[in-house]
Design an enzyme around this catalytic site. Structure first.
Site, PDB file in Angstrom:
ATOM      1  N   SER A 259       3.326   0.411   0.942  1.00  0.00           N
ATOM      2  CA  SER A 259       2.772  -0.490  -0.062  1.00  0.00           C
ATOM      3  C   SER A 259       3.105   0.003  -1.453  1.00  0.00           C
ATOM      4  O   SER A 259       3.211   1.209  -1.695  1.00  0.00           O
ATOM      5  CB  SER A 259       1.249  -0.576   0.095  1.00  0.00           C
ATOM      6  OG  SER A 259       0.658  -1.262  -0.991  1.00  0.00           O
TER       7      SER A 259
ATOM      8  N   TYR B 177      -6.930   1.512   2.370  1.00  0.00           N
ATOM      9  CA  TYR B 177      -5.596   0.946   2.627  1.00  0.00           C
ATOM     10  C   TYR B 177      -4.543   1.755   1.874  1.00  0.00           C
ATOM     11  O   TYR B 177      -3.522   2.160   2.441  1.00  0.00           O
ATOM     12  CB  TYR B 177      -5.554  -0.511   2.184  1.00  0.00           C
ATOM     13  CG  TYR B 177      -4.243  -1.197   2.484  1.00  0.00           C
ATOM     14  CD1 TYR B 177      -3.953  -1.648   3.770  1.00  0.00           C
ATOM     15  CD2 TYR B 177      -3.288  -1.396   1.487  1.00  0.00           C
ATOM     16  CE1 TYR B 177      -2.751  -2.271   4.061  1.00  0.00           C
ATOM     17  CE2 TYR B 177      -2.084  -2.016   1.767  1.00  0.00           C
ATOM     18  CZ  TYR B 177      -1.825  -2.461   3.051  1.00  0.00           C
ATOM     19  OH  TYR B 177      -0.625  -3.073   3.330  1.00  0.00           O
TER      20      TYR B 177
END
Length: 267
Positions: free
Chosen positions: A131, A144
């Site tokens: 990410s 996350y």
């Protein structure tokens, strides 16, 4: 394999979102695809085979990879994409929620990487979906970011370890796409009233825009897989690239501001 057969792709988390978009793009490009996910999804093609898989089960991962390699006689490109989201403040999360989150986003990706590497020696590609947020934390999605940061760092080491075997590994630092992660892929903590105002600020900052369709990112992924010397990390998304450049500039300023204090220690 003939010249018209294309490559063999193995994609986890391919029932929806980014995984499905990549699988569809690979099929359109003439490749053969093995998808692996808990649910099958609706994508069908004569050159596509689906294998049910829970990536948190290490034995099941190794078994699924062997089945995938046997389907079309090998593996050329692996996209380690399966992932979930734990939404909530750090203080709010239970041990069960945190462990379940890392079991998918970190350990699940690790098991897949370990299982596919013997099949990729001699020229294979491993694309790790991390990410653009893996370089820093953001309130309410800290777990996350932490899981993706761990995978990001591990992938850097892995790339150094396996390049001598002809395996090229790339961190795909994905920007924000409308993958459905914030709906069907999300576990939410029980909100603590102490964070009510922060939650409101975050909702106002993010707005209702879910981001561009994942199909817009798939061509970039296919291009990375086709490069003879792919990058070890690539930000996938123009807006995310700008955000990370600005973050790098801000951090450089912070390092410079506290340089004198940093240099007081000899290490």
């Amino acid at each position: 394999m003939t010249a018209t057969d294309g490559q063999v792709w193995f994609i986890t988390g391919a029932s929806r979102g980014l995984g499905r978009a990549i699988a569809e793009a690979a099929l359109d490009a003439g490749h053969r695809v093995v998808t692996a996910s808990r649910t099958k999804g609706t994508l069908t093609d004569d050159r596509l085979v689906h294998i049910p898989l829970d990536v948190t089960d290490r034995d099941a991962v190794f078994s699924a990879v062997e089945r995938a390699a046997a389907v079309f006689g090998g593996l050329d490109v692996v996209v380690n994409n399966a992932g979930v989201l734990l939404y909530g403040m750090v203080e709010e999360a239970t041990e069960e929620q945190v462990r379940a989150h890392f079991d998918v986003n970190f350990f699940g990706a690790l098991w897949v990487a370990q299982a596919v590497l013997p099949h990729l020696r001699g020229g294979g590609r491993l694309l790790q979906v991390t990410s653009m947020g893996s370089g820093g934390g953001m309130a309410s999605v800290g777990f996350y970011g932490a899981g993706k940061a761990a995978l990001d760092a591990l992938t850097e080491a892995l790339a150094m370890e396996v390049e001598r075997f002809g395996v090229r590994v790339t961190n795909l630092q994905m920007g924000g796409y409308a993958t459905g992660l914030f709906t069907s892929g999300t576990t939410t903590t029980t909100p603590d009233p102490a964070y009510r105002e922060l939650r409101k600020e975050l909702e106002e900052m993010w707005g209702d825009d879910a981001g561009p369709a994942p199909e817009t990112a798939a061509p970039v992924v296919l291009r990375v897989a086709a490069l003879a010397e792919p990058p070890r990390r690539l930000v996938v998304g123009s807006a995310s690239f700008d955000m990370l450049q600005e973050l790098a500039r801000t951090r450089a300023e912070q390092y410079a501001k506290w340089e004198d204090l940093s240099r007081q220690a000899p290490g």
